[in-house]
Scaffold this active site. Structure first.
Site, PDB file in Angstrom:
ATOM      1  N   MET A 120      -4.026  -3.912  -8.736  1.00 43.57           N
ATOM      2  CA  MET A 120      -3.897  -2.524  -9.196  1.00 43.57           C
ATOM      3  C   MET A 120      -4.393  -1.597  -8.107  1.00 43.57           C
ATOM      4  O   MET A 120      -5.585  -1.590  -7.765  1.00 43.57           O
ATOM      5  CB  MET A 120      -4.698  -2.321 -10.493  1.00 43.57           C
ATOM      6  N   GLN A 144      -2.360  -9.041  -1.792  1.00 44.21           N
ATOM      7  CA  GLN A 144      -0.986  -8.612  -2.079  1.00 44.21           C
ATOM      8  C   GLN A 144      -0.507  -7.622  -1.029  1.00 44.21           C
ATOM      9  O   GLN A 144      -1.233  -6.670  -0.692  1.00 44.21           O
ATOM     10  CB  GLN A 144      -0.855  -7.968  -3.452  1.00 44.21           C
ATOM     11  N   CYS A 155       6.746  -2.858  -7.695  1.00 43.26           N
ATOM     12  CA  CYS A 155       6.283  -1.466  -7.770  1.00 43.26           C
ATOM     13  C   CYS A 155       7.467  -0.509  -7.671  1.00 43.26           C
ATOM     14  O   CYS A 155       8.242  -0.564  -6.712  1.00 43.26           O
ATOM     15  CB  CYS A 155       5.274  -1.188  -6.655  1.00 43.26           C
ATOM     16  N   LYS A 184       5.454 -11.414  -6.758  1.00 42.75           N
ATOM     17  CA  LYS A 184       5.293 -10.744  -8.056  1.00 42.75           C
ATOM     18  C   LYS A 184       6.501  -9.845  -8.238  1.00 42.75           C
ATOM     19  O   LYS A 184       6.757  -8.975  -7.385  1.00 42.75           O
ATOM     20  CB  LYS A 184       3.995  -9.934  -8.105  1.00 42.75           C
ATOM     21  N   HIS A 193       6.112  -9.573 -14.070  1.00 43.13           N
ATOM     22  CA  HIS A 193       5.844  -8.458 -14.981  1.00 43.13           C
ATOM     23  C   HIS A 193       7.101  -8.383 -15.849  1.00 43.13           C
ATOM     24  O   HIS A 193       8.160  -7.951 -15.378  1.00 43.13           O
ATOM     25  CB  HIS A 193       5.612  -7.164 -14.185  1.00 43.13           C
ATOM     26  N   ASN A 243       3.049 -11.695 -17.076  1.00 44.34           N
ATOM     27  CA  ASN A 243       2.301 -10.431 -16.984  1.00 44.34           C
ATOM     28  C   ASN A 243       3.003  -9.333 -17.789  1.00 44.34           C
ATOM     29  O   ASN A 243       4.214  -9.314 -17.879  1.00 44.34           O
ATOM     30  CB  ASN A 243       2.184 -10.016 -15.503  1.00 44.34           C
ATOM     31  N   GLY A 244       2.173  -8.440 -18.346  1.00 45.25           N
ATOM     32  CA  GLY A 244       2.711  -7.265 -19.028  1.00 45.25           C
ATOM     33  C   GLY A 244       2.300  -7.206 -20.489  1.00 45.25           C
ATOM     34  O   GLY A 244       2.676  -8.090 -21.270  1.00 45.25           O
ATOM     35  N   GLY A 245       1.502  -6.184 -20.824  1.00 41.27           N
ATOM     36  CA  GLY A 245       1.211  -5.898 -22.230  1.00 41.27           C
ATOM     37  C   GLY A 245       0.242  -6.850 -22.923  1.00 41.27           C
ATOM     38  O   GLY A 245       0.124  -6.808 -24.147  1.00 41.27           O
ATOM     39  N   ARG A 252      -4.343  -3.728 -17.114  1.00 39.42           N
ATOM     40  CA  ARG A 252      -5.045  -2.573 -17.660  1.00 39.42           C
ATOM     41  C   ARG A 252      -6.215  -2.936 -18.569  1.00 39.42           C
ATOM     42  O   ARG A 252      -7.207  -2.208 -18.623  1.00 39.42           O
ATOM     43  CB  ARG A 252      -4.047  -1.662 -18.388  1.00 39.42           C
TER      44      ARG A 252
HETATM   45  C1  LIG Z   1      -3.339   1.739 -11.881  1.00 38.58           C
HETATM   46  C2  LIG Z   1      -2.392   0.616 -11.642  1.00 38.58           C
HETATM   47  C3  LIG Z   1      -2.080   0.260 -10.340  1.00 38.58           C
HETATM   48  C4  LIG Z   1      -1.192  -0.806 -10.095  1.00 38.58           C
HETATM   49  N1  LIG Z   1      -0.970  -1.214  -8.814  1.00 38.58           N
HETATM   50  C5  LIG Z   1      -0.238  -2.337  -8.599  1.00 38.58           C
HETATM   51  C6  LIG Z   1      -0.159  -2.927  -7.309  1.00 38.58           C
HETATM   52  O1  LIG Z   1      -0.784  -2.481  -6.346  1.00 38.58           O
HETATM   53  N2  LIG Z   1       0.643  -4.021  -7.169  1.00 38.58           N
HETATM   54  C7  LIG Z   1       1.323  -4.581  -8.215  1.00 38.58           C
HETATM   55  O2  LIG Z   1       2.029  -5.583  -8.050  1.00 38.58           O
HETATM   56  N3  LIG Z   1       1.234  -4.051  -9.450  1.00 38.58           N
HETATM   57  C8  LIG Z   1       0.457  -2.985  -9.664  1.00 38.58           C
HETATM   58  N4  LIG Z   1       0.293  -2.516 -10.933  1.00 38.58           N
HETATM   59  C9  LIG Z   1       0.954  -3.216 -12.047  1.00 38.58           C
HETATM   60  C10 LIG Z   1       0.028  -4.319 -12.606  1.00 38.58           C
HETATM   61  O3  LIG Z   1      -0.236  -5.300 -11.631  1.00 38.58           O
HETATM   62  C11 LIG Z   1       0.680  -4.984 -13.823  1.00 38.58           C
HETATM   63  O4  LIG Z   1       1.867  -5.590 -13.433  1.00 38.58           O
HETATM   64  C12 LIG Z   1       0.977  -3.987 -14.940  1.00 38.58           C
HETATM   65  O5  LIG Z   1      -0.108  -3.113 -15.164  1.00 38.58           O
HETATM   66  C13 LIG Z   1       1.302  -4.719 -16.240  1.00 38.58           C
HETATM   67  O6  LIG Z   1       0.212  -5.496 -16.671  1.00 38.58           O
HETATM   68  P1  LIG Z   1      -0.775  -5.007 -17.868  1.00 38.58           P
HETATM   69  O7  LIG Z   1       0.128  -4.658 -19.026  1.00 38.58           O
HETATM   70  O8  LIG Z   1      -1.655  -6.186 -18.132  1.00 38.58           O
HETATM   71  O9  LIG Z   1      -1.518  -3.815 -17.363  1.00 38.58           O
HETATM   72  C14 LIG Z   1      -0.583  -1.475 -11.192  1.00 38.58           C
HETATM   73  C15 LIG Z   1      -0.921  -1.099 -12.487  1.00 38.58           C
HETATM   74  C16 LIG Z   1      -1.829  -0.084 -12.716  1.00 38.58           C
HETATM   75  C17 LIG Z   1      -2.207   0.263 -14.153  1.00 38.58           C
END
Ligand SMILES: Cc1cc2nc3c(=O)[nH]c(=O)nc-3n(C[C@H](O)[C@H](O)[C@H](O)COP(=O)(O)O)c2cc1C
Length: 324
Positions: free
Chosen positions: A14, A66, A96, A134, A166, A206-208, A229
Site C-alpha cells: 500500500m 514491489q 494499480c 500482482k 486482486h 486479495n480484495g475485500g 485496508r
Molecule cells: C492506500 C492504498 C495504497 C495502495 N497501494 C498499492 C500499491 O502500492 N501496490 C499495489 O499492488 N496495490 C496497492 N493497493 C491495493 C492493495 O494492495 C489491495 O490490492 C487492495 O487494497 C485490496 O485489498 P483490501 O480489500 O484487503 O484492502 C493500495 C491500496 C490502498 C488502500
C-alpha cells in the site's frame, strides 16, 4: 538458493503506508505474516539518492519488494537490488489503475499486453529470489473469465510460481484508484477457477477480506490470502495472526509493542519526517471511536517533535481502548 516461505497470510502493498517503518511494526506484531513494500517505480529504485530510506529491509523477512515498471533492463536491475537488500521476493505491480501510473506505462494498464508482462516477469527472474505478479481479473466494467485465463496462460510460460490476484477488474478511465477498490465487483470464483486450471501456480486471493475469521475460512479454499485496508486501519489485528492462522502461540502483546516500536523510530527522527515514522500507528485513531482528543493532542506534540509525550499518549490510548 530461494527460501521456503509461507504466503498463507500476506499484508498487501500500500503506497504511502507499507513503508519500512510500518513493516517493522507489523513484524513486531506477527512473526509469520508475509509483508510487502509499497510499490516503487523502477527508475526511483535505481536512481533515487534516498533509496536506503525507501526500501530499507532491516531483517523484516519474509518480505517482498514491489516494483512498477515495464522496461526490462530496469526490471533486471531492480531485481538485483531486491537481492542486495535481502528481500525474499520481487513483485511486479499489474493492478494499480492510477492515471500517473498509466502515464509511466506500468500498473494495471499492462494487462492489455500479456506478452510484455511475460517479458517483464522474465526480466525479474533469477535464482536467488522469487519473481511474482500482482494483477487484477481484467480491465473495464465487464468481467471476462476468458481474458483472465488467456492472460495467466501467457504468464505461466515464465514458470512463475506465485500470483496475487486482486479479485476485481480495474477500470482505467473515469473512476479514482480509491473507487477502483470498491466499485468493480469482486469475483473470488474466478480465482478458484484459475487455480484449478493452473495447479502448479500458487494463487493468493486479495480484495475485500475484512476480518480474520473471513481470512481463516477462505484459507480452506485458497492457497493464501492478502489483506490490505484491514491492517492499514488497525495494524493491531496482526497480533492474532500467528495464533489464528498459523496455529502458533500468539505474541504476548502489551504496551511493550509501542515501546519497542518507539525504540526503533527515535534514532530516525534526525533524517525522517515524524509523520512518516508515526503514520503506521496513527491510523488506529480513524478506526477507533471517540479518539478526537487523542488525535488533536498527538498533532500538537508532532508539531513540536515531542516524541516521548507521543509515546506515553499512545500507550495510554492503546490500553484504554483495549487494542491489545
Ligand atoms: C492506500 C492504498 C495504497 C495502495 N497501494 C498499492 C500499491 O502500492 N501496490 C499495489 O499492488 N496495490 C496497492 N493497493 C491495493 C492493495 O494492495 C489491495 O490490492 C487492495 O487494497 C485490496 O485489498 P483490501 O480489500 O484487503 O484492502 C493500495 C491500496 C490502498 C488502500
Amino acid at each position: 538458493m530461494k527460501r521456503e516461505i509461507s504466503r498463507k497470510f500476506c499484508v498487501a502493498p500500500m503506497m504511502g503506508y507499507t513503508t519500512p517503518y510500518a513493516r517493522k511494526l507489523y513484524r513486531i506484531l506477527s512473526n509469520n505474516s508475509f509483508l510487502f513494500s509499497e510499490m516503487i517505480a523502477t527508475k526511483s529504485l535505481i536512481y533515487s539518492k534516498s533509496r536506503e530510506n525507501i526500501i530499507d529491509n532491516d531483517f523484516n523477512n519474509p518480505v517482498a519488494l514491489q516494483v512498477g515498471g515495464s522496461e526490462v533492463d530496469d526490471l533486471t536491475k531492480a531485481s538485483q537490488i531486491a537481492v542486495d537488500y535481502n528481500y525474499d521476493e520481487i513483485n511486479l505491480n499489474v493492478g494499480c489503475p492510477s492515471k500517473a501510473v498509466q502515464k509511466g506505462s506500468f500498473g494495471a494498464c499492462l494487462m492489455k499486453d500479456k506478452l510484455l508482462v511475460r517479458n517483464c516477469i522474465e526480466a525479474l527472474q533469477n535464482d536467488k529470489i522469487e519473481a511474482t505478479l500482482k494483477c487484477r481479473l481484467g480491465l473495464g466494467k465487464e468481467l471476462n473469465y476468458e481474458f483472465f485465463e488467456e492472460f495467466i496462460d501467457e504468464i505461466s510460460k515464465t514458470g512463475i510460481k506465485i500470483i496475487y490476484v486482486h479479485a476485481r477488474n480495474a477500470i482505467l478511465n473515469g473512476i479514482s484508484p480509491q473507487a477502483n477498490r470498491t466499485i468493480p465487483p469482486l469475483s473470488y470464483d474466478y480465482v478458484k477457477k484459475i487455480k484449478n486450471k493452473f495447479p502448479k501456480i500458487t494463487f493468493i486471493l486479495n480484495g475485500g477480506i475484512n476480518n480474520l475469521e473471513r481470512a481463516e475460512s477462505l484459507l480452506k479454499e485458497f492457497d493464501g490470502v492478502m489483506v490490505g485496508r484491514l491492517i492499514k486501519n488497525n495494524p493491531f489485528i496482526l497480533k492474532d495472526v500467528d495464533r489464528k492462522i498459523f496455529k502458533e502461540k500468539g505474541r504476548l502483546v502489551d504496551e511493550t509493542i509501542i515501546y519497542n516500536y518507539f525504540e526503533y523510530i527515535k534514532p530516525k527522527l534526525n533524517f525522517e519526517s515524524i509523520f512518516r515514522l508515526l503514520s503506521p500507528l496513527l491510523h488506529i485513531f480513524f478506526s477507533v471511536p471517540h479518539s478526537k482528543i487523542y488525535k488533536s493532542k498527538i498533532n500538537e506534540y508532532m508539531k513540536d517533535q515531542k516524541i516521548n509525550l507521543i509515546e506515553d499518549l499512545l500507550i495510554k490510548f492503546v490500553s484504554e481502548k483495549n487494542l491489545t
